[in-house]
Design a protein around this motif. Structure first.
Motif, PDB file in Angstrom:
ATOM      1  N   TYR A  30       0.761  -1.307   0.072  1.00 51.92           N
ATOM      2  CA  TYR A  30      -0.004  -0.111  -0.058  1.00 51.92           C
ATOM      3  C   TYR A  30       0.790   1.210  -0.078  1.00 51.92           C
ATOM      4  O   TYR A  30       0.550   2.404  -0.546  1.00 51.92           O
ATOM      5  N   TRP A  31       1.996   1.240   0.782  1.00 52.40           N
ATOM      6  CA  TRP A  31       2.952   2.373   0.647  1.00 52.40           C
ATOM      7  C   TRP A  31       3.315   2.848  -0.813  1.00 52.40           C
ATOM      8  O   TRP A  31       3.455   3.879  -1.189  1.00 52.40           O
ATOM      9  N   ASN A  32       3.341   1.822  -1.745  1.00 48.16           N
ATOM     10  CA  ASN A  32       3.584   1.966  -3.013  1.00 48.16           C
ATOM     11  C   ASN A  32       2.418   2.039  -3.885  1.00 48.16           C
ATOM     12  O   ASN A  32       2.590   2.337  -5.063  1.00 48.16           O
ATOM     13  N   SER A  33       1.307   1.905  -3.471  1.00 49.11           N
ATOM     14  CA  SER A  33       0.253   2.177  -4.256  1.00 49.11           C
ATOM     15  C   SER A  33      -0.666   3.333  -3.943  1.00 49.11           C
ATOM     16  O   SER A  33      -1.507   3.581  -4.897  1.00 49.11           O
ATOM     17  N   ILE A  34      -0.286   4.144  -3.171  1.00 46.62           N
ATOM     18  CA  ILE A  34      -0.945   5.500  -2.970  1.00 46.62           C
ATOM     19  C   ILE A  34       0.300   6.417  -3.042  1.00 46.62           C
ATOM     20  O   ILE A  34       1.290   6.173  -2.881  1.00 46.62           O
ATOM     21  N   GLN A  35      -0.541   7.701  -3.621  1.00 47.90           N
ATOM     22  CA  GLN A  35       0.372   8.737  -3.931  1.00 47.90           C
ATOM     23  C   GLN A  35       0.418   9.881  -2.782  1.00 47.90           C
ATOM     24  O   GLN A  35       1.287  10.725  -2.714  1.00 47.90           O
ATOM     25  N   ASN A  36      -0.548   9.923  -2.136  1.00 50.31           N
ATOM     26  CA  ASN A  36      -0.761  11.021  -1.060  1.00 50.31           C
ATOM     27  C   ASN A  36       0.379  10.998  -0.163  1.00 50.31           C
ATOM     28  O   ASN A  36       0.505   9.866   0.575  1.00 50.31           O
ATOM     29  N   ILE A  37       1.369  12.207  -0.236  1.00 49.36           N
ATOM     30  CA  ILE A  37       2.383  12.054   0.940  1.00 49.36           C
ATOM     31  C   ILE A  37       1.947  11.822   2.319  1.00 49.36           C
ATOM     32  O   ILE A  37       2.773  11.198   2.803  1.00 49.36           O
ATOM     33  N   SER A  38       0.976  12.514   2.631  1.00 48.89           N
ATOM     34  CA  SER A  38       0.599  12.475   3.994  1.00 48.89           C
ATOM     35  C   SER A  38       0.355  11.105   4.276  1.00 48.89           C
ATOM     36  O   SER A  38       0.316  10.569   5.446  1.00 48.89           O
ATOM     37  N   HIS A  39      -0.429  10.441   3.553  1.00 51.93           N
ATOM     38  CA  HIS A  39      -0.905   9.071   3.605  1.00 51.93           C
ATOM     39  C   HIS A  39       0.290   8.155   3.583  1.00 51.93           C
ATOM     40  O   HIS A  39       0.288   7.128   4.593  1.00 51.93           O
ATOM     41  N   LYS A  40       1.159   8.331   2.822  1.00 56.24           N
ATOM     42  CA  LYS A  40       2.459   7.426   2.385  1.00 56.24           C
ATOM     43  C   LYS A  40       2.971   7.616   4.099  1.00 56.24           C
ATOM     44  O   LYS A  40       3.800   6.618   4.592  1.00 56.24           O
ATOM     45  N   ASN A  41       3.109   8.841   4.717  1.00 55.30           N
ATOM     46  CA  ASN A  41       3.851   9.176   5.771  1.00 55.30           C
ATOM     47  C   ASN A  41       3.136   8.437   6.988  1.00 55.30           C
ATOM     48  O   ASN A  41       3.866   7.776   7.914  1.00 55.30           O
ATOM     49  N   ILE A  42       1.617   8.254   6.852  1.00 54.84           N
ATOM     50  CA  ILE A  42       1.100   7.625   8.140  1.00 54.84           C
ATOM     51  C   ILE A  42       1.516   5.968   7.848  1.00 54.84           C
ATOM     52  O   ILE A  42       1.445   5.478   8.992  1.00 54.84           O
ATOM     53  N   VAL A  43       1.514   5.654   6.686  1.00 54.57           N
ATOM     54  CA  VAL A  43       1.653   4.326   6.323  1.00 54.57           C
ATOM     55  C   VAL A  43       2.863   3.761   6.986  1.00 54.57           C
ATOM     56  O   VAL A  43       3.213   2.896   7.736  1.00 54.57           O
ATOM     57  N   LYS A  44       4.007   4.661   6.857  1.00 59.02           N
ATOM     58  CA  LYS A  44       5.470   4.397   7.349  1.00 59.02           C
ATOM     59  C   LYS A  44       5.645   4.505   8.734  1.00 59.02           C
ATOM     60  O   LYS A  44       6.071   3.575   9.374  1.00 59.02           O
ATOM     61  N   ILE A  45       4.833   5.261   9.358  1.00 62.58           N
ATOM     62  CA  ILE A  45       4.653   5.599  10.687  1.00 62.58           C
ATOM     63  C   ILE A  45       3.855   4.436  11.574  1.00 62.58           C
ATOM     64  O   ILE A  45       4.435   3.925  12.638  1.00 62.58           O
ATOM     65  N   GLY A  46       2.960   4.114  10.993  1.00 68.06           N
ATOM     66  CA  GLY A  46       2.199   3.111  11.494  1.00 68.06           C
ATOM     67  C   GLY A  46       3.097   1.635  11.504  1.00 68.06           C
ATOM     68  O   GLY A  46       2.974   0.936  12.479  1.00 68.06           O
ATOM     69  N   ALA A  47       4.042   1.715  10.348  1.00 68.56           N
ATOM     70  CA  ALA A  47       4.628   0.462  10.314  1.00 68.56           C
ATOM     71  C   ALA A  47       5.592   0.240  11.440  1.00 68.56           C
ATOM     72  O   ALA A  47       6.001  -0.685  11.883  1.00 68.56           O
ATOM     73  N   VAL A  48       6.438   1.555  11.557  1.00 65.58           N
ATOM     74  CA  VAL A  48       7.062   1.766  12.913  1.00 65.58           C
ATOM     75  C   VAL A  48       6.534   1.436  13.952  1.00 65.58           C
ATOM     76  O   VAL A  48       7.310   0.673  14.827  1.00 65.58           O
ATOM     77  N   ILE A  49       5.356   1.850  14.381  1.00 64.00           N
ATOM     78  CA  ILE A  49       4.715   1.548  15.365  1.00 64.00           C
ATOM     79  C   ILE A  49       4.377   0.234  15.843  1.00 64.00           C
ATOM     80  O   ILE A  49       4.854  -0.310  16.840  1.00 64.00           O
ATOM     81  N   PHE A  50       3.837  -0.335  14.546  1.00 64.44           N
ATOM     82  CA  PHE A  50       3.691  -1.919  14.657  1.00 64.44           C
ATOM     83  C   PHE A  50       5.035  -2.589  15.245  1.00 64.44           C
ATOM     84  O   PHE A  50       4.893  -3.451  16.034  1.00 64.44           O
TER      85      PHE A  50
END
Length: 230
Positions: free
Chosen positions: A94-114
């Protein structure tokens, strides 16, 4: 052993749908071999192998990963490791499938939290004997966010040169959403209040959710068109 194998297959009838999905994922591989889902068949094969091995540990004394007689049938370590690999794979997708930068950052932060909670859980829960349900729940929440971000992306596109039902990732996302909206709650109920879990036959509901998720995957493989992949 053969009666035990028969009982295992009957009780875990949903395993057959993993096999069907794996076969279809290979047959249709040329439609998505160079996309973010190119490793999806490996994940499906891993799921099938994990379920079979988990069942063998549970039902057959010859197989075990915990060498303590009292816990010889425990197989939770397999699923603790599986959830780590499964969630990280789809975060990548999904990080590679969405373009919205804020959404990509949320995915990245969520992965780090997980990942952080997963690692911390290893200090407070024995992964050989206990489900890492805190990490699993956070992982599921992050995955749901990923799916919602993806849906927002595809449904907000002004120009749609393809139909959503021809998009493999659309069907995969539907399956993941249906399953992970409910599964963490079922796990926690099963671990914390087995009376309710048994009384309301929630294990059957879990099997139904698994079948539903993989049915969506199968539909995606059957209807998916290469040009529609987003």
């Amino acid at each position: 052993m053969f009666p035990e194998i028969s009982d295992f297959l009957l009780e875990n009838y949903f395993i057959s749908i993993y096999g069907i999905t794996l076969v279809l994922s290979i047959i249709r591989y040329r439609r998505y071999f160079d996309t973010v889902l190119k490793y999806f068949p490996i994940i499906i094969a891993y799921t099938l192998f994990n379920e079979i091995l988990g069942g063998m540990i549970k039902y057959f004394d010859e197989f075990q990963v915990v060498f303590i007689d009292k816990y010889s049938y425990y197989n939770v370590i397999l699923f603790n490791l599986y959830s780590l690999i499964f969630f990280l794979f789809f975060y990548y997708v999904y990080w590679n499938s969405i373009q919205n930068i804020s959404h990509k950052n949320i995915v990245k932060i969520g992965a780090v939290i997980f990942l952080s909670i997963y690692i911390l859980s290893l200090f407070f829960q024995n992964p050989m004997l206990m489900h890492l349900y805190y990490a699993y729940t956070i992982g599921a929440i992050v995955l749901i966010l990923c799916v919602l971000f993806y849906f927002k992306k595809i449904f907000s596109e002004k120009e749609k040169p393809y139909k959503h039902h021809q998009n493999l990732l659309f069907w995969v996302s539907l399956g993941l959403l249906v399953f992970y909206v409910f599964d963490p709650a079922l796990m926690i109920i099963g671990l914390k209040n087995d009376y309710i879990y048994i009384k309301y036959n929630l294990h059957t509901l879990l099997y139904i959710l698994i079948v539903a998720m993989y049915t969506f995957f199968i539909i995606g493989f059957l209807l998916g068109k290469r040009r529609a992949f987003r």
